[in-house]
Design a protein around this motif. Sequence first.
Motif, PDB file in Angstrom:
ATOM      1  N   SER A   1     -20.874  34.754  27.460  1.00  0.00           N
ATOM      2  CA  SER A   1     -21.359  33.382  27.808  1.00  0.00           C
ATOM      3  C   SER A   1     -22.677  33.621  28.209  1.00  0.00           C
ATOM      4  CB  SER A   1     -20.626  32.509  28.713  1.00  0.00           C
ATOM      5  OG  SER A   1     -21.141  31.466  28.990  1.00  0.00           O
TER       6      SER A   1
ATOM      7  N   ASP B   1     -24.380  30.865  29.632  1.00  0.00           N
ATOM      8  CA  ASP B   1     -24.358  29.450  30.616  1.00  0.00           C
ATOM      9  C   ASP B   1     -24.445  28.218  29.563  1.00  0.00           C
ATOM     10  OD1 ASP B   1     -23.939  30.983  33.057  1.00  0.00           O
ATOM     11  OD2 ASP B   1     -25.989  30.913  33.395  1.00  0.00           O
ATOM     12  N   THR B   2     -24.702  28.393  28.366  1.00  0.00           N
ATOM     13  CA  THR B   2     -24.890  27.075  27.431  1.00  0.00           C
ATOM     14  C   THR B   2     -23.662  27.152  26.483  1.00  0.00           C
ATOM     15  OG1 THR B   2     -26.461  28.331  26.063  1.00  0.00           O
ATOM     16  CG2 THR B   2     -27.368  26.987  28.009  1.00  0.00           C
ATOM     17  N   ALA B   3     -23.327  28.405  26.075  1.00  0.00           N
ATOM     18  CA  ALA B   3     -22.179  28.490  24.925  1.00  0.00           C
ATOM     19  C   ALA B   3     -21.515  29.790  25.105  1.00  0.00           C
ATOM     20  CB  ALA B   3     -23.101  28.174  23.421  1.00  0.00           C
ATOM     21  N   VAL B   4     -20.480  29.961  24.403  1.00  0.00           N
ATOM     22  CA  VAL B   4     -19.801  31.268  24.238  1.00  0.00           C
ATOM     23  C   VAL B   4     -19.855  31.755  22.858  1.00  0.00           C
ATOM     24  CG1 VAL B   4     -17.326  32.054  24.712  1.00  0.00           C
ATOM     25  CG2 VAL B   4     -18.077  30.331  26.071  1.00  0.00           C
TER      26      VAL B   4
ATOM     27  N   VAL C   1     -14.093  27.637  28.336  1.00  0.00           N
ATOM     28  CA  VAL C   1     -15.073  27.269  29.168  1.00  0.00           C
ATOM     29  C   VAL C   1     -14.866  27.382  30.716  1.00  0.00           C
ATOM     30  CG1 VAL C   1     -16.380  25.350  30.005  1.00  0.00           C
ATOM     31  CG2 VAL C   1     -15.525  25.491  27.719  1.00  0.00           C
TER      32      VAL C   1
ATOM     33  N   ASP D   1      -8.404  28.106  28.136  1.00  0.00           N
ATOM     34  CA  ASP D   1      -9.521  27.340  28.519  1.00  0.00           C
ATOM     35  C   ASP D   1     -10.799  28.357  28.652  1.00  0.00           C
ATOM     36  OD1 ASP D   1     -11.292  25.612  29.863  1.00  0.00           O
ATOM     37  OD2 ASP D   1     -10.002  25.115  31.396  1.00  0.00           O
TER      38      ASP D   1
ATOM     39  N   ALA E   1     -15.270  31.273  31.213  1.00  0.00           N
ATOM     40  CA  ALA E   1     -16.750  31.658  30.899  1.00  0.00           C
ATOM     41  C   ALA E   1     -17.521  31.379  32.218  1.00  0.00           C
ATOM     42  CB  ALA E   1     -17.193  30.873  29.806  1.00  0.00           C
ATOM     43  N   ARG E   2     -17.246  30.248  32.851  1.00  0.00           N
ATOM     44  CA  ARG E   2     -18.053  29.958  34.064  1.00  0.00           C
ATOM     45  C   ARG E   2     -17.627  30.797  35.337  1.00  0.00           C
ATOM     46  NH1 ARG E   2     -16.959  23.168  34.061  1.00  0.00           N
ATOM     47  NH2 ARG E   2     -18.604  23.194  32.304  1.00  0.00           N
TER      48      ARG E   2
END
Length: 236
Positions: free
Chosen positions: A74, A76-79, A151, A149, A154-155
């Motif tokens: 990632s 921080d905007t997309a994976v 997202v 999940d 990734a965070r």
Amino acid sequence: MTAPLTPPHQPGPHDPWQAPPSGSHPAPSEGRTDNPDTATELRQAAVVLVAVALAGIVLGLLWLWLAPRVPLVSDDTAVFLKNSEGEEAIGADGTFVLLALGFGALSAAAVFWRLRRGGVLVVVGLALGSLLAALIAWRVGVWLGPSSDVVARAREAGRGVTFDAPLELHSVWVAVLAWPFAAMGIHLLLTAAFGPRDVEPDWSGYAGYYDGPVQGPLAGPGSGSSPSPPAGGDRT
């Protein structure tokens, strides 16, 4: 005047409509056992269905352990896929299919070895159990694998950190049907090669029963018997 050779109320020695002699029925073969009744076959089919379905848990664990992981990253905007040219996603499907084929062959061999004389209900139990086992294996692998999940993961991982994609099947029904098809095919081959054979009945009791020409109205021109003189023969 000559009397009839055979009185009408007494059958001839070779009457085709005469009841067969005592003891001339086919003798049952020794050592042959009857097939299980419906209730027994239903119990056997239920046991096969449950046992094969539970084996799906083992397949799910093996798939989770052996399937290649798909690395993600990632910004921080997309994976994104870390390796866009990788074949890890296809490898997960292939691993599941290969394991399912192996489990299908093993389950069919085990059922045939234990219940060689099992009937149609046992085969149906094997088919349904195999399908249920494949579905259980799929869900076990997804449930115990990385979280779906993406997202949130990734965070949690942070920018530029590689993490594993969820374990999933892209060709679900192809992979799920591999176990039932393998089980049915192997069981059919084993039954054709090593299944019980019906023993031919012993017809020795009929030997010598119809050993002469047919007399009476069924006698044909080739029966070899001379016609009987009428009741009122020629007087000399």
